[in-house]
Design an enzyme around this catalytic site. Structure first.
Site, short mmCIF file in Angstrom:
data_model
loop_
_atom_site.label_atom_id
_atom_site.label_comp_id
_atom_site.label_asym_id
_atom_site.label_seq_id
_atom_site.Cartn_x
_atom_site.Cartn_y
_atom_site.Cartn_z
N GLU A 58 11.08 -42.92 58.38
CA GLU A 58 11.81 -41.68 58.58
C GLU A 58 13.09 -41.90 59.37
O GLU A 58 13.15 -42.76 60.24
CB GLU A 58 10.89 -40.67 59.27
CG GLU A 58 9.79 -40.23 58.30
CD GLU A 58 8.67 -39.40 58.90
OE1 GLU A 58 8.27 -38.43 58.24
OE2 GLU A 58 8.21 -39.71 59.99
N CYS A 110 18.86 -41.10 64.24
CA CYS A 110 17.76 -41.88 64.78
C CYS A 110 17.18 -42.69 63.62
O CYS A 110 16.73 -42.11 62.63
CB CYS A 110 16.73 -40.92 65.36
SG CYS A 110 15.24 -41.71 65.93
N CYS A 139 4.04 -49.88 63.44
CA CYS A 139 4.35 -50.65 64.66
C CYS A 139 3.07 -51.30 65.13
O CYS A 139 2.00 -50.69 65.10
CB CYS A 139 4.90 -49.73 65.74
SG CYS A 139 5.36 -50.62 67.25
N CYS A 191 1.18 -48.01 71.36
CA CYS A 191 1.22 -47.22 72.60
C CYS A 191 0.31 -46.02 72.42
O CYS A 191 0.23 -45.45 71.32
CB CYS A 191 2.66 -46.78 72.90
SG CYS A 191 3.76 -48.19 73.12
N CYS A 205 1.68 -42.56 70.80
CA CYS A 205 2.66 -42.62 69.72
C CYS A 205 2.01 -42.58 68.34
O CYS A 205 1.11 -43.37 68.05
CB CYS A 205 3.50 -43.89 69.87
SG CYS A 205 4.63 -44.17 68.50
N GLY A 215 8.83 -48.05 64.71
CA GLY A 215 8.87 -49.50 64.88
C GLY A 215 9.49 -49.98 66.18
O GLY A 215 10.13 -49.23 66.90
N GLU A 216 9.25 -51.26 66.47
CA GLU A 216 9.78 -51.89 67.68
C GLU A 216 10.93 -52.82 67.26
O GLU A 216 10.70 -53.90 66.72
CB GLU A 216 8.66 -52.67 68.38
CG GLU A 216 9.09 -53.55 69.52
CD GLU A 216 9.98 -52.86 70.55
OE1 GLU A 216 9.60 -51.81 71.09
OE2 GLU A 216 11.10 -53.37 70.80
N SER A 246 16.12 -49.02 71.51
CA SER A 246 15.04 -48.65 72.42
C SER A 246 13.90 -49.64 72.27
O SER A 246 13.50 -49.97 71.16
CB SER A 246 14.56 -47.24 72.08
OG SER A 246 13.44 -46.89 72.87
N ASN A 285 5.48 -35.08 72.60
CA ASN A 285 5.36 -34.34 71.34
C ASN A 285 4.00 -34.59 70.74
O ASN A 285 3.68 -35.72 70.38
CB ASN A 285 6.45 -34.80 70.37
CG ASN A 285 7.83 -34.41 70.87
OD1 ASN A 285 8.08 -33.25 71.16
ND2 ASN A 285 8.70 -35.39 71.02
N CYS A 344 10.54 -37.31 68.69
CA CYS A 344 10.12 -38.66 69.06
C CYS A 344 8.62 -38.79 68.98
O CYS A 344 7.91 -37.96 69.52
CB CYS A 344 10.43 -38.97 70.51
SG CYS A 344 12.10 -38.76 70.96
N1 SAH Z 1 9.40 -48.92 69.71
C1 SAH Z 1 10.52 -48.49 70.46
C2 SAH Z 1 11.39 -47.50 69.73
C3 SAH Z 1 10.73 -46.40 68.95
S1 SAH Z 1 9.86 -45.17 69.86
C4 SAH Z 1 10.09 -47.95 71.80
O1 SAH Z 1 8.90 -47.75 72.00
O2 SAH Z 1 10.95 -47.77 72.64
C5 SAH Z 1 11.18 -44.17 70.52
C6 SAH Z 1 10.79 -43.40 71.78
O3 SAH Z 1 9.87 -42.33 71.49
C7 SAH Z 1 10.13 -44.27 72.82
O4 SAH Z 1 10.63 -44.03 74.11
C8 SAH Z 1 8.70 -43.81 72.70
O5 SAH Z 1 7.97 -44.13 73.83
C9 SAH Z 1 8.86 -42.34 72.46
N2 SAH Z 1 7.65 -41.68 71.98
C10 SAH Z 1 6.66 -42.23 71.24
N3 SAH Z 1 5.70 -41.29 70.98
C11 SAH Z 1 6.10 -40.15 71.57
C12 SAH Z 1 5.54 -38.83 71.63
N4 SAH Z 1 4.41 -38.52 71.01
N5 SAH Z 1 6.23 -37.89 72.31
C13 SAH Z 1 7.41 -38.18 72.90
N6 SAH Z 1 7.98 -39.41 72.86
C14 SAH Z 1 7.33 -40.39 72.22
FE1 SF4 Z 2 5.01 -47.99 71.16
FE2 SF4 Z 2 7.54 -47.65 70.21
FE3 SF4 Z 2 5.65 -48.88 68.71
FE4 SF4 Z 2 5.45 -46.27 69.15
S1 SF4 Z 2 7.07 -47.30 68.01
S2 SF4 Z 2 3.78 -47.79 69.27
S3 SF4 Z 2 6.25 -46.11 71.22
S4 SF4 Z 2 6.48 -49.61 70.66
#
Ligand code: SAH
Ligand code: SF4
Length: 362
Positions: A91, A104, A111, A115, A118, A164-165, A196, A295, A338
């Site tokens: 997306e 974005c 990923c 986390c 996420c 993704g990372e 990020s 979110n 996000c």
């Molecule tokens: N993988 C990278 C980039 C993608 S995630 C990273 O983790 O930084 C982009 C951002 O969205 C990150 O700061 C992540 O922690 C945040 N994020 C992930 N899940 C979320 C959620 N459910 N609500 C708000 N922010 C979230």
């Molecule tokens: Fe964690 Fe970013 Fe991967 Fe989501 S996309 S699992 S926030 S590293």
């Protein structure tokens, strides 16, 4: 197989033309056609000789991924579902604001880092996106927004905060970044493109050497105990080492700052004591805090911190002299915020079916 020119940066294109026995300066012309004018048809690149165009048509193509979903929220946010192959879609989200407009983008389908808060992490890892699939999201967004000359920079900022990372896919992310910065392509300034990361240190060091754009670090917790739980990659790259890596990064990006992202989870990481810890951590380097109200998505039990708790957390950071912003939630109603970018298979098929129906009706 034909070479897809969409994902080749200036150097890659110059090498491609040299290998074809052509002058490397052709790269500049072709870059402008593809990225500034959005031209995908090699036959239409009228300042190349007919013979060269014919030759190119045999060896190469300009192929963007396919848009299979396009949703708009009332606030102007648009979310595109981008099909990258038969099994995967990612997306991209367009977020217009008064003084800028941000795209974005995603860097991987799924990923691996998982986390706890996420949605992308919950879907697991499918594959890395190619450079063409990454820059292709910007290319397509411009097309769908009807931008004629990309030098107008209707999309003024790009953030790698989709799925993704990015630090685990730098072989493809770096050429895509170079195209975003290239004056013959999108010409965005280094500070308007943000990568990020959840804190993958070797990637941060490589990016610092090869293309030091703005960096956001997904901190989410100010101590290892809590961060190990929320961002599991912290067990491999703990906070001490991470702060040192941020400082190294800033050496290559003078006058910059690191953005610490901090997702606000009710009763988990939003206490006053943790705000003080977060303030202390930040004293070590030039940084800003960006608080992100959590979110929610279906497979998650977390709750978003109340506005009052977020305000209090921000206030403690501000009193410590830090700059703090609280992210406005955008794209409500289309799950474009996000961490809601999951694109799980069920959803994807439902959405593409909806699109097919729409097309059939049109
Ligand atoms: N993988 C990278 C980039 C993608 S995630 C990273 O983790 O930084 C982009 C951002 O969205 C990150 O700061 C992540 O922690 C945040 N994020 C992930 N899940 C979320 C959620 N459910 N609500 C708000 N922010 C979230
Ligand atoms: Fe964690 Fe970013 Fe991967 Fe989501 S996309 S699992 S926030 S590293």
């Amino acid at each position: 197989m034909k070479q897809n020119l969409l994902g080749l940066d200036a150097e890659g294109l110059a090498r491609f033309f040299e290998a074809q026995g052509e002058k490397p300066f052709r790269a500049r012309q072709v870059l402008r056609w593809i990225h500034q004018l959005g031209e995908a048809d090699l036959a239409k690149m009228s300042d190349l000789s007919k013979a060269l165009r014919d030759k190119l048509a045999m060896t190469s193509c300009v192929a963007a991924p396919q848009i299979v979903g396009d949703e708009a929220a009332v606030d102007g946010t648009r979310k595109w579902l981008v099909k990258v192959d038969g099994a995967n879609a990612v997306e991209s989200v367009f977020i217009p604001e008064t003084s800028r407009a941000t795209l974005c983008v995603s860097s991987q389908a799924g990923c691996v880092l998982d986390c706890s808060f996420c949605a992308t992490g919950k879907q697991g890892f499918n594959r890395n996106l190619s450079a063409a699939e990454i820059v292709g999201q910007l290319w397509l967004a411009n097309k769908l927004l009807g931008v004629e000359r990309r030098t107008d920079r209707i999309i003024s900022n790009v953030v790698f905060m989709g799925m993704g990372e990015p630090m685990l896919n730098l072989d493809n992310v770096i050429p895509a970044l170079r195209l975003m910065l290239d004056d013959n392509a999108y010409g965005l300034s280094r500070r308007r493109v943000t990568v990020s990361t959840s804190g993958v240190i070797p990637g941060m060091d490589r990016l610092r050497e090869e293309c030091p754009v703005a960096l956001a670090l997904s901190l989410h917790a100010p101590n290892d105990k809590l961060r190990d739980e929320l961002v599991p990659v912290n067990r491999k790259y703990p906070l001490r080492e991470l702060m040192a890596a941020c400082k190294r990064y800033l050496e290559k990006a003078p006058r910059d700052f690191i953005t610490f992202e901090y997702v606000m989870l009710e009763g988990v990481n939003d206490s006053e004591a943790l705000a003080h810890e977060a303030a202390a951590l930040a004293r070590e380097l030039r940084c800003k805090y960006n608080l992100i109200p959590f979110n929610p998505f279906s497979q998650s039990d977390y709750r978003r911190s109340s506005p009052e708790r977020i305000r209090r957390f921000a206030e403690i950071l501000q009193r410590a002299g830090l700059t703090v912003t609280t992210r406005k939630t955008r794209g409500d109603g289309i799950a474009a915020a996000c961490g809601q970018l999951a694109g799980d298979v069920a959803d994807r098929t439902r959405r593409s079916r909806r699109l097919q129906l729409k097309e059939a009706r049109a």
